[in-house]
Design a protein around this motif. Structure first.
Motif, PDB file in Angstrom:
ATOM      1  N   ARG A 128      62.130  50.864  14.198  1.00 56.97           N
ATOM      2  CA  ARG A 128      60.608  51.081  15.237  1.00 56.97           C
ATOM      3  C   ARG A 128      59.462  51.645  14.688  1.00 56.97           C
ATOM      4  NH1 ARG A 128      62.581  50.975  21.140  1.00 56.97           N
ATOM      5  NH2 ARG A 128      64.857  51.086  21.384  1.00 56.97           N
ATOM      6  N   PHE A 129      58.367  50.443  14.646  1.00 58.95           N
ATOM      7  CA  PHE A 129      57.243  50.894  14.372  1.00 58.95           C
ATOM      8  C   PHE A 129      56.892  51.966  15.546  1.00 58.95           C
ATOM      9  CE2 PHE A 129      57.993  46.795  12.454  1.00 58.95           C
ATOM     10  CZ  PHE A 129      57.743  46.917  10.719  1.00 58.95           C
ATOM     11  N   LEU A 130      55.969  52.708  14.460  1.00 60.81           N
ATOM     12  CA  LEU A 130      55.181  53.291  15.459  1.00 60.81           C
ATOM     13  C   LEU A 130      53.605  53.367  15.447  1.00 60.81           C
ATOM     14  CD1 LEU A 130      56.724  56.894  14.503  1.00 60.81           C
ATOM     15  CD2 LEU A 130      57.841  54.918  15.834  1.00 60.81           C
ATOM     16  N   PRO A 157      53.683  44.943  14.048  1.00 61.28           N
ATOM     17  CA  PRO A 157      53.034  43.054  13.376  1.00 61.28           C
ATOM     18  C   PRO A 157      53.240  42.770  15.617  1.00 61.28           C
ATOM     19  CG  PRO A 157      55.208  43.988  12.740  1.00 61.28           C
ATOM     20  CD  PRO A 157      54.897  44.417  13.456  1.00 61.28           C
ATOM     21  N   ILE A 158      53.899  43.496  16.276  1.00 61.32           N
ATOM     22  CA  ILE A 158      53.660  42.968  17.227  1.00 61.32           C
ATOM     23  C   ILE A 158      53.458  42.708  18.358  1.00 61.32           C
ATOM     24  CG2 ILE A 158      55.977  43.905  18.259  1.00 61.32           C
ATOM     25  CD1 ILE A 158      56.010  40.031  17.929  1.00 61.32           C
ATOM     26  N   PHE A 159      52.320  43.983  18.090  1.00 63.11           N
ATOM     27  CA  PHE A 159      51.856  45.084  18.990  1.00 63.11           C
ATOM     28  C   PHE A 159      50.647  43.629  19.850  1.00 63.11           C
ATOM     29  CE2 PHE A 159      48.418  47.634  20.582  1.00 63.11           C
ATOM     30  CZ  PHE A 159      49.087  48.538  21.381  1.00 63.11           C
ATOM     31  N   GLY A 160      50.590  44.040  21.201  1.00 67.96           N
ATOM     32  CA  GLY A 160      49.874  43.329  21.911  1.00 67.96           C
ATOM     33  C   GLY A 160      49.394  43.364  23.555  1.00 67.96           C
ATOM     34  N   TYR A 161      48.845  42.523  24.020  1.00 67.26           N
ATOM     35  CA  TYR A 161      48.140  42.434  24.878  1.00 67.26           C
ATOM     36  C   TYR A 161      49.134  43.870  26.163  1.00 67.26           C
ATOM     37  CZ  TYR A 161      44.072  39.328  25.417  1.00 67.26           C
ATOM     38  OH  TYR A 161      43.824  38.337  25.156  1.00 67.26           O
ATOM     39  N   GLU A 162      50.622  43.760  26.048  1.00 64.81           N
ATOM     40  CA  GLU A 162      51.011  44.866  27.152  1.00 64.81           C
ATOM     41  C   GLU A 162      50.768  45.828  26.661  1.00 64.81           C
ATOM     42  OE1 GLU A 162      54.560  41.926  24.770  1.00 64.81           O
ATOM     43  OE2 GLU A 162      52.250  42.138  25.089  1.00 64.81           O
ATOM     44  N   HIS A 163      51.465  46.254  25.392  1.00 68.76           N
ATOM     45  CA  HIS A 163      51.636  47.169  24.695  1.00 68.76           C
ATOM     46  C   HIS A 163      49.440  47.852  24.667  1.00 68.76           C
ATOM     47  CE1 HIS A 163      54.067  44.376  22.188  1.00 68.76           C
ATOM     48  NE2 HIS A 163      54.934  45.620  22.891  1.00 68.76           N
ATOM     49  N   HIS A 261      52.773  55.084  20.709  1.00 67.90           N
ATOM     50  CA  HIS A 261      54.261  53.769  21.483  1.00 67.90           C
ATOM     51  C   HIS A 261      55.148  53.307  20.376  1.00 67.90           C
ATOM     52  CE1 HIS A 261      54.386  49.826  22.076  1.00 67.90           C
ATOM     53  NE2 HIS A 261      54.763  50.093  22.999  1.00 67.90           N
ATOM     54  N   GLU A 262      56.620  52.809  20.555  1.00 65.42           N
ATOM     55  CA  GLU A 262      57.184  52.799  19.818  1.00 65.42           C
ATOM     56  C   GLU A 262      57.725  51.004  20.291  1.00 65.42           C
ATOM     57  OE1 GLU A 262      60.534  55.365  19.327  1.00 65.42           O
ATOM     58  OE2 GLU A 262      59.643  57.457  19.246  1.00 65.42           O
ATOM     59  N   SER A 263      57.331  50.280  19.234  1.00 64.08           N
ATOM     60  CA  SER A 263      57.999  48.463  19.077  1.00 64.08           C
ATOM     61  C   SER A 263      59.345  48.160  19.406  1.00 64.08           C
ATOM     62  CB  SER A 263      57.749  48.315  18.090  1.00 64.08           C
ATOM     63  OG  SER A 263      58.960  48.449  16.613  1.00 64.08           O
ATOM     64  N   ALA A 264      60.099  47.464  19.988  1.00 70.61           N
ATOM     65  CA  ALA A 264      61.376  46.796  20.161  1.00 70.61           C
ATOM     66  C   ALA A 264      62.038  47.202  18.334  1.00 70.61           C
ATOM     67  CB  ALA A 264      61.287  45.950  20.082  1.00 70.61           C
ATOM     68  N   PRO A 265      63.062  47.930  18.541  1.00 76.25           N
ATOM     69  CA  PRO A 265      64.006  47.265  17.986  1.00 76.25           C
ATOM     70  C   PRO A 265      63.411  46.376  16.698  1.00 76.25           C
ATOM     71  CG  PRO A 265      65.181  47.738  18.946  1.00 76.25           C
ATOM     72  CD  PRO A 265      64.255  47.684  19.464  1.00 76.25           C
ATOM     73  N   ILE A 266      63.256  46.440  15.264  1.00 77.08           N
ATOM     74  CA  ILE A 266      63.416  45.473  13.989  1.00 77.08           C
ATOM     75  C   ILE A 266      64.905  44.201  14.363  1.00 77.08           C
ATOM     76  CG2 ILE A 266      64.450  46.064  12.718  1.00 77.08           C
ATOM     77  CD1 ILE A 266      61.447  46.055  10.532  1.00 77.08           C
TER      78      ILE A 266
END
Length: 463
Positions: A128-130, A157-163, A261-266
């Protein structure tokens, strides 16, 4: 394996109808993850440059039936459009059909398969991206005012509004309602698929503060709560007001770590990247393993692909890349083997035709073929005179097959029509198409599998 002789004439009749009636595919509104491939104006012709790693293709004539090696007459009788290379094999390595498999072609977005392979091999599927959140200030619990600055560091790379709004919600949970100082982001921070850290920082700044938050951000946040099953768990509207501005600079070492904040799994991010053929995600992910050179070296060394058969300029497939069908087949086998180590299949990171959202949602979607093809598309409308590629796995009544189809120098819509027909024809020689065991999961639900973690010595506490 057997030839269905009674069906051969009917398949050839279908071939004539499909190839004669080829027409451009209609364009429908695209989700945010789906990007058109745009080629920048370059001083290149359709003929590759004279690089030692690239074989010349400009003088090669289109492939006819005489250039096809196959035990199936129905397959050998099909006219293959453009300058093309095709390789189809059983899982055991038996050749079903081969033509020009030793020559190089532009694989377009099939390069993303290599990028996914390198990333998966480097990080594993559960990485996960931290995105870390820090402060150099102190909190007044009575007023909710943080005196100091807020620092955000990460390269998700997937960080967006919701995050971004998730960060605001976590700050509220810590009792923070306002910040007297600035928002500082690092130069690798990206938001909403922007390559500019300045733009990303400003978007984050506005998204955290509900008074500046765009309506689109609120809509995405509410959808995220639904997809993550958190409706009713967030009370009120998350918001933190800043009195300062936005800056891009390194993070100091003497800060207090608030949370991560941890992203969804890669594996989910790879699924989105390949399903939507997202160029931004592919380039960002490839950059983590050394860019095009790092991806290529990983393929050369681990998939046992000769450098002369695999040379790439980008991690997304844009531009002038060169790959042989033989090399792509070796890569598919290496990727399949690595996925099996994690009890995964191609369907865990590639789109399933007719079932998943993205570039294969409208292909192989007839009742008899839906769910039987798992693969990656590739499209370049202008480069090399027009390129369309398709590679992956097909399921039939008599087993699974791996396939690579590189079509070059011709009409992309015609190439796609040919691919749709030809793959179905191949399946027909093996008893017909059979869906794989697969339950589609909406991409929004996959991306909603992010989470927040707190350090053991959290200075501000958490509930």
């Amino acid at each position: 394996m057997m030839i269905l002789k009674n069906n051969r004439l009917s398949w050839l009749a279908v071939a004539a109808v499909w190839l004669t009636g080829a027409s451009a595919y209609g364009q429908s509104p695209k989700p945010p993850l789906l990007q058109d491939i745009q080629i920048q104006s370059q001083n290149h012709s359709a003929v590759p440059s004279a690089t030692p790693l690239v074989q010349r293709t400009g003088s090669v004539a289109p492939v006819g039936a005489g250039g096809v090696r196959t035990l199936f007459p129905a397959l050998g009788a099909v006219q293959i459009p453009g300058y093309s290379g095709i390789l189809i094999e059983s899982l055991e390595g038996n050749v079903v059909l081969e033509t020009n498999s030793q020559f190089t072609f532009n694989p377009a977005s099939n390069v993303k398969i290599a990028t996914a392979y390198a990333v998966l091999k480097t990080f594993g599927p559960e990485f996960r991206f931290l995105t870390n959140v820090y402060t150099d200030g102190s909190l007044n619990p009575n007023t909710g005012a943080l005196t100091g600055n807020l620092y955000v560091s990460g390269q998700d790379p997937i960080f967006g509004y919701e995050h971004a709004i998730t960060l605001a919600n976590e700050l509220n949970r810590l009792g923070i309602r306002s910040i007297s100082g600035d928002l500082v982001v690092t130069d690798n921070f990206a938001m909403n698929y922007s390559g500019s850290p300045q733009v990303s920082g400003r978007t984050l700044f506005n998204s955290i503060d509900s008074s500046k938050r765009p309506a689109a951000a609120t809509r995405v946040w509410l959808e995220h709560l639904r997809d993550s099953g958190r409706i009713g768990q967030v009370i009120g509207t998350p918001s933190v007001a800043f009195n300062g501005n936005v800056y891009v600079q390194p993070v100091p070492s003497n800060l207090t770590h608030l949370f991560t904040h941890e992203s969804a799994p890669i594996r989910e991010i790879l699924k989105a990247t390949l399903a939507y053929s997202n160029n931004f995600l592919s380039e960002r992910l490839g950059g983590l393993v050394g860019g095009p050179y790092g991806v290529a070296r990983m393929v050369h060394l681990n998939a046992r692909v000769p450098p002369a058969e695999f040379s790439i300029q980008t991690c997304s497939g844009l531009g002038f890349n060169r790959v042989t069908p033989n090399a792509m087949m070796r890569l598919l086998r290496a990727l399949r083997s690595d996925l099996a180590k994690y009890k995964m299949t191609f369907a865990d990171i590639m789109p399933v035709a007719g079932l998943d959202q993205g570039t294969l949602s409208g292909r192989f979607d007839a009742d008899f073929s839906r769910g039987s093809v798992v693969g990656k598309t590739g499209t370049l409308n202008n480069t090399d005179g027009g390129v369309s590629a398709l590679a992956g796995e097909v399921n039939t009544r008599n087993g699974r097959l791996l396939f690579v189809i590189f079509n070059q120098r011709g009409s992309v819509p015609r190439f796609r029509t040919f691919q749709n027909f030809f793959v179905s024809l191949v399946q027909g020689q093996f008893g017909g198409a059979v869906p794989i065991k697969y339950e589609p999961v909406p991409m929004s639900s996959r991306m909603a599998r992010s989470r927040v973690s707190y350090p053991n010595n959290a200075a501000f506490g958490n509930d």
